[in-house]
Design a protein around this motif. Structure first.
Motif, PDB file in Angstrom:
ATOM      1  N   ILE A 119       0.865  -1.327   0.175  1.00 55.44           N
ATOM      2  CA  ILE A 119       0.071  -0.175  -0.117  1.00 55.44           C
ATOM      3  C   ILE A 119       0.912   1.060  -0.071  1.00 55.44           C
ATOM      4  CG2 ILE A 119      -1.897   1.347   1.347  1.00 55.44           C
ATOM      5  CD1 ILE A 119      -2.823  -1.265   2.393  1.00 55.44           C
ATOM      6  N   VAL A 120       0.940   1.850  -1.078  1.00 48.57           N
ATOM      7  CA  VAL A 120       1.848   2.891  -1.326  1.00 48.57           C
ATOM      8  C   VAL A 120       1.172   4.163  -1.074  1.00 48.57           C
ATOM      9  CG1 VAL A 120       3.419   4.251  -2.835  1.00 48.57           C
ATOM     10  CG2 VAL A 120       3.415   1.773  -2.969  1.00 48.57           C
ATOM     11  N   TYR A 121       1.370   5.134  -0.224  1.00 51.24           N
ATOM     12  CA  TYR A 121       0.842   6.412   0.190  1.00 51.24           C
ATOM     13  C   TYR A 121       1.549   7.654   0.285  1.00 51.24           C
ATOM     14  CZ  TYR A 121       2.436   5.903   4.878  1.00 51.24           C
ATOM     15  OH  TYR A 121       3.212   6.020   6.152  1.00 51.24           O
ATOM     16  N   VAL A 122       1.066   8.540  -0.096  1.00 51.43           N
ATOM     17  CA  VAL A 122       1.732   9.883   0.128  1.00 51.43           C
ATOM     18  C   VAL A 122       1.340  10.641   1.252  1.00 51.43           C
ATOM     19  CG1 VAL A 122       1.523  12.407  -0.874  1.00 51.43           C
ATOM     20  CG2 VAL A 122       1.369  10.424  -2.363  1.00 51.43           C
ATOM     21  N   THR A 123       2.716  11.050   2.069  1.00 49.12           N
ATOM     22  CA  THR A 123       2.639  11.742   3.459  1.00 49.12           C
ATOM     23  C   THR A 123       2.148  13.209   3.186  1.00 49.12           C
ATOM     24  OG1 THR A 123       4.819  12.369   3.362  1.00 49.12           O
ATOM     25  CG2 THR A 123       4.545  10.404   3.934  1.00 49.12           C
ATOM     26  N   ALA A 124       1.773  13.707   4.427  1.00 50.03           N
ATOM     27  CA  ALA A 124       1.426  15.238   4.402  1.00 50.03           C
ATOM     28  C   ALA A 124       2.318  15.847   3.876  1.00 50.03           C
ATOM     29  CB  ALA A 124       0.982  15.452   6.039  1.00 50.03           C
ATOM     30  N   GLU A 125       3.690  15.705   4.284  1.00 47.23           N
ATOM     31  CA  GLU A 125       4.807  16.612   3.749  1.00 47.23           C
ATOM     32  C   GLU A 125       4.769  16.402   2.055  1.00 47.23           C
ATOM     33  OE1 GLU A 125       4.797  14.401   6.083  1.00 47.23           O
ATOM     34  OE2 GLU A 125       5.024  15.960   7.983  1.00 47.23           O
ATOM     35  N   CYS A 270      -6.477   8.154   3.774  1.00 46.02           N
ATOM     36  CA  CYS A 270      -6.940   7.235   4.535  1.00 46.02           C
ATOM     37  C   CYS A 270      -5.874   7.097   5.902  1.00 46.02           C
ATOM     38  CB  CYS A 270      -6.881   5.809   3.894  1.00 46.02           C
ATOM     39  SG  CYS A 270      -8.517   5.608   2.891  1.00 46.02           S
ATOM     40  N   VAL A 271      -4.600   7.001   5.493  1.00 39.52           N
ATOM     41  CA  VAL A 271      -3.546   6.847   6.603  1.00 39.52           C
ATOM     42  C   VAL A 271      -3.496   8.214   7.394  1.00 39.52           C
ATOM     43  CG1 VAL A 271      -1.043   6.754   6.737  1.00 39.52           C
ATOM     44  CG2 VAL A 271      -2.183   5.303   5.018  1.00 39.52           C
ATOM     45  N   HIS A 272      -3.468   9.430   6.729  1.00 43.71           N
ATOM     46  CA  HIS A 272      -3.822  10.462   7.567  1.00 43.71           C
ATOM     47  C   HIS A 272      -4.861  10.587   8.338  1.00 43.71           C
ATOM     48  CE1 HIS A 272      -2.054  14.497   8.459  1.00 43.71           C
ATOM     49  NE2 HIS A 272      -3.348  15.061   8.049  1.00 43.71           N
ATOM     50  N   ALA A 273      -5.877  10.469   7.976  1.00 46.85           N
ATOM     51  CA  ALA A 273      -7.110  10.173   8.823  1.00 46.85           C
ATOM     52  C   ALA A 273      -6.939   9.564   9.760  1.00 46.85           C
ATOM     53  CB  ALA A 273      -8.416   9.920   7.754  1.00 46.85           C
ATOM     54  N   LEU A 274      -6.520   8.313   9.780  1.00 43.93           N
ATOM     55  CA  LEU A 274      -6.482   7.205  10.984  1.00 43.93           C
ATOM     56  C   LEU A 274      -5.644   7.808  11.945  1.00 43.93           C
ATOM     57  CD1 LEU A 274      -6.316   3.934   9.189  1.00 43.93           C
ATOM     58  CD2 LEU A 274      -8.117   4.715  10.803  1.00 43.93           C
ATOM     59  N   LYS A 275      -4.362   8.514  11.494  1.00 42.60           N
ATOM     60  CA  LYS A 275      -3.461   8.952  12.322  1.00 42.60           C
ATOM     61  C   LYS A 275      -4.048  10.459  12.978  1.00 42.60           C
ATOM     62  CE  LYS A 275       1.116   7.516  10.129  1.00 42.60           C
ATOM     63  NZ  LYS A 275       2.270   8.054   9.485  1.00 42.60           N
ATOM     64  N   SER A 276      -4.940  10.878  12.389  1.00 43.00           N
ATOM     65  CA  SER A 276      -5.485  12.172  12.980  1.00 43.00           C
ATOM     66  C   SER A 276      -6.746  11.536  14.018  1.00 43.00           C
ATOM     67  CB  SER A 276      -6.399  12.910  12.067  1.00 43.00           C
ATOM     68  OG  SER A 276      -5.116  13.287  11.261  1.00 43.00           O
ATOM     69  N   ASN A 279     -12.680   8.044  13.378  1.00 44.86           N
ATOM     70  CA  ASN A 279     -13.327   6.768  13.429  1.00 44.86           C
ATOM     71  C   ASN A 279     -13.126   5.998  11.905  1.00 44.86           C
ATOM     72  OD1 ASN A 279     -15.956   4.827  13.074  1.00 44.86           O
ATOM     73  ND2 ASN A 279     -15.433   5.145  15.134  1.00 44.86           N
ATOM     74  N   ILE A 280     -12.587   4.908  12.271  1.00 42.06           N
ATOM     75  CA  ILE A 280     -12.456   3.877  10.990  1.00 42.06           C
ATOM     76  C   ILE A 280     -13.671   3.728  10.164  1.00 42.06           C
ATOM     77  CG2 ILE A 280     -12.622   1.784  12.166  1.00 42.06           C
ATOM     78  CD1 ILE A 280     -10.597   0.612  10.534  1.00 42.06           C
ATOM     79  N   ARG A 281     -14.878   3.433  10.719  1.00 38.21           N
ATOM     80  CA  ARG A 281     -15.930   3.538   9.904  1.00 38.21           C
ATOM     81  C   ARG A 281     -16.369   4.634   9.146  1.00 38.21           C
ATOM     82  NH1 ARG A 281     -18.607  -0.977  10.566  1.00 38.21           N
ATOM     83  NH2 ARG A 281     -18.393  -2.503  12.225  1.00 38.21           N
ATOM     84  N   THR A 282     -16.310   5.767   9.734  1.00 39.86           N
ATOM     85  CA  THR A 282     -16.449   7.253   9.117  1.00 39.86           C
ATOM     86  C   THR A 282     -15.369   7.167   7.734  1.00 39.86           C
ATOM     87  OG1 THR A 282     -16.837   8.515  11.114  1.00 39.86           O
ATOM     88  CG2 THR A 282     -16.119   9.723   9.368  1.00 39.86           C
ATOM     89  N   ILE A 283     -13.923   6.762   7.931  1.00 41.57           N
ATOM     90  CA  ILE A 283     -13.283   6.790   7.152  1.00 41.57           C
ATOM     91  C   ILE A 283     -13.796   5.792   5.726  1.00 41.57           C
ATOM     92  CG2 ILE A 283     -10.638   6.036   6.138  1.00 41.57           C
ATOM     93  CD1 ILE A 283     -10.113   6.907   8.999  1.00 41.57           C
ATOM     94  N   TYR A 298      -5.243  -0.365   6.395  1.00 37.89           N
ATOM     95  CA  TYR A 298      -4.487   0.748   6.308  1.00 37.89           C
ATOM     96  C   TYR A 298      -4.076   0.694   7.989  1.00 37.89           C
ATOM     97  CZ  TYR A 298      -6.329   2.498   1.845  1.00 37.89           C
ATOM     98  OH  TYR A 298      -6.521   2.535   0.484  1.00 37.89           O
ATOM     99  N   LEU A 299      -4.746   0.178   9.018  1.00 36.77           N
ATOM    100  CA  LEU A 299      -4.352   0.101  10.317  1.00 36.77           C
ATOM    101  C   LEU A 299      -2.921  -0.402  10.365  1.00 36.77           C
ATOM    102  CD1 LEU A 299      -7.575  -0.847  12.272  1.00 36.77           C
ATOM    103  CD2 LEU A 299      -6.659   1.250  12.198  1.00 36.77           C
ATOM    104  N   ARG A 300      -2.488  -1.255   9.654  1.00 41.06           N
ATOM    105  CA  ARG A 300      -1.260  -1.973   9.826  1.00 41.06           C
ATOM    106  C   ARG A 300      -0.116  -1.034   9.664  1.00 41.06           C
ATOM    107  NH1 ARG A 300      -3.656  -6.220   6.631  1.00 41.06           N
ATOM    108  NH2 ARG A 300      -1.920  -5.724   4.890  1.00 41.06           N
ATOM    109  N   ILE A 301      -0.326  -0.085   8.429  1.00 42.92           N
ATOM    110  CA  ILE A 301       0.567   0.990   8.409  1.00 42.92           C
ATOM    111  C   ILE A 301       0.796   1.893   9.549  1.00 42.92           C
ATOM    112  CG2 ILE A 301       1.106   2.805   6.658  1.00 42.92           C
ATOM    113  CD1 ILE A 301      -0.381   1.375   4.409  1.00 42.92           C
ATOM    114  N   VAL A 302      -0.437   2.111   9.977  1.00 51.73           N
ATOM    115  CA  VAL A 302      -0.367   3.392  11.185  1.00 51.73           C
ATOM    116  C   VAL A 302       0.467   2.573  12.171  1.00 51.73           C
ATOM    117  CG1 VAL A 302      -1.891   4.730  12.537  1.00 51.73           C
ATOM    118  CG2 VAL A 302      -2.445   4.476  10.253  1.00 51.73           C
TER     119      VAL A 302
END
Length: 322
Positions: A119-125, A270-276, A279-283, A298-302
């Motif tokens: 799962i490749v994702y872009v960070t906030a930076e 998705c990753v940034h929302a989880l870190k913030s 709620n996972i159901r909202t995402i 995505y939880l595994r990444i977080v």
């Protein structure tokens, strides 16, 4: 024999039947029937499959004692099917292209190891660097990057958004997903108001030829709307200019696949929302995932990111004490 009830599979097989030999048609129909049965048994959706899902499928075949060569044939059949969907812009990329050859070999040998790097994702930076380095027209492309990041919509979904789908008072957008054949409402933050209002009210959208007659948020210069591929290319160009882009691998056709595109911005949401702490159901609802299981990946990444940060924190503390 399991029947295929999926419209995309039926369309693909009709195309194969008209263009290939009967032997090829029979082989690919058998392949997709088996894959369709597994999808039904596991509750997965055809258009919501990623590399990890395909590895799970290959493991299931291995557990049923299929020979490695047979598993390879089934994998090729599924890869061809998803290649067809990618060319139709039904999906942003072929998930089979993300199954690493080392993983494929280990799967067919009866073992499997999941890797969150699938799962490749872009960070906030990285997102900020993309915004700073978008190609011309800058305002439009800044808005594209921010919408993908802020709402989690996919490239094709963004391409299909119409002006009338946007409620600027509620800061919400009605989105239809071909992946799940369903509609949902996504929300964006007030920080997007400036770009969106300038695009819609400041004459920027109107500068595009078909804008007067096009209902879509992003009309092209000579077409009713920007294609998902055009949107993806704009994001990839920004990543290249920002120095964030890097090749990941070559797919089965010899084409180079790169790390940053529209899909990695959606993953980043998705990753940034989880870190913030959202709620996972909202995402799940915002991202349009067909099941909670998809979002949970995505939880595994977080969890791994948090673990790594604490390990680095511990190393820093030890160094300062010494």
């Amino acid at each position: 024999m399991t029947q295929i009830e999926n419209e995309e599979m039926e369309q693909y097989l009709n195309r194969v039947k008209g263009m290939k030999s009967n032997q090829t048609f029979q082989s690919r129909r058998t392949t997709l029937r088996r894959f369709s049965k597994w999808l039904q048994e596991t509750g997965r959706a055809v258009l919501d499959i990623n590399a990890l899902d395909l590895e799970d499928y290959l493991v299931a075949l291995s557990n049923q004692n299929y020979a490695p060569n047979t598993i390879g044939v089934y994998f090729d059949g599924v890869r061809n099917f998803y290649g067809y969907l990618e060319r139709k812009d039904e999906i942003e990329e072929n998930p089979a292209s993300n199954v690493r050859q080392s993983n494929l070999r280990s799967v067919t040998n009866g073992s499997k190891k999941h890797d969150n790097s699938d799962i490749v994702y872009v960070t906030a930076e990285e997102k900020e660097k993309l915004v700073e380095n978008v190609p011309e027209p800058r305002l439009r492309n800044e808005l594209i990057v921010e919408l993908l990041w802020m709402t989690g919509v996919r490239g094709k979904e963004l391409s299909d958004i119409k002006v009338e789908d946007i409620d600027r008072d509620e800061r919400s957008i009605w989105v239809y997903s071909t992946k799940t054949d369903s509609a949902r409402t996504v929300f964006y933050q007030p920080s997007l108001d400036f770009l969106l209002n300038k695009w819609l009210d400041g004459g920027y959208r109107d500068a595009h030829g078909p804008a007067a007659t096009s209902p879509y948020l992003f009309p092209g210069k000579e077409c009713e709307k920007l294609s998902p591929r055009f949107i993806r290319n704009a994001v990839m160009a920004a990543a290249e200019r920002a120095g964030n882009q890097e090749p990941l691998y070559e797919d089965a056709g010899g084409a180079t696949r790169y790390r940053i595109g529209t899909h990695s911005l959606s993953h980043g949401h998705c990753v940034h929302a989880l870190k913030s702490g959202i709620n996972i159901r909202t995402i799940q609802k915002q991202a349009g995932h067909s099941s909670l299981e998809v979002t949970q990946k995505y939880l595994r990444i977080v969890d791994d990111d948090v673990k790594e940060e604490y390990q680095q924190f511990g190393d820093t503390e030890t160094e300062s004490i010494s």
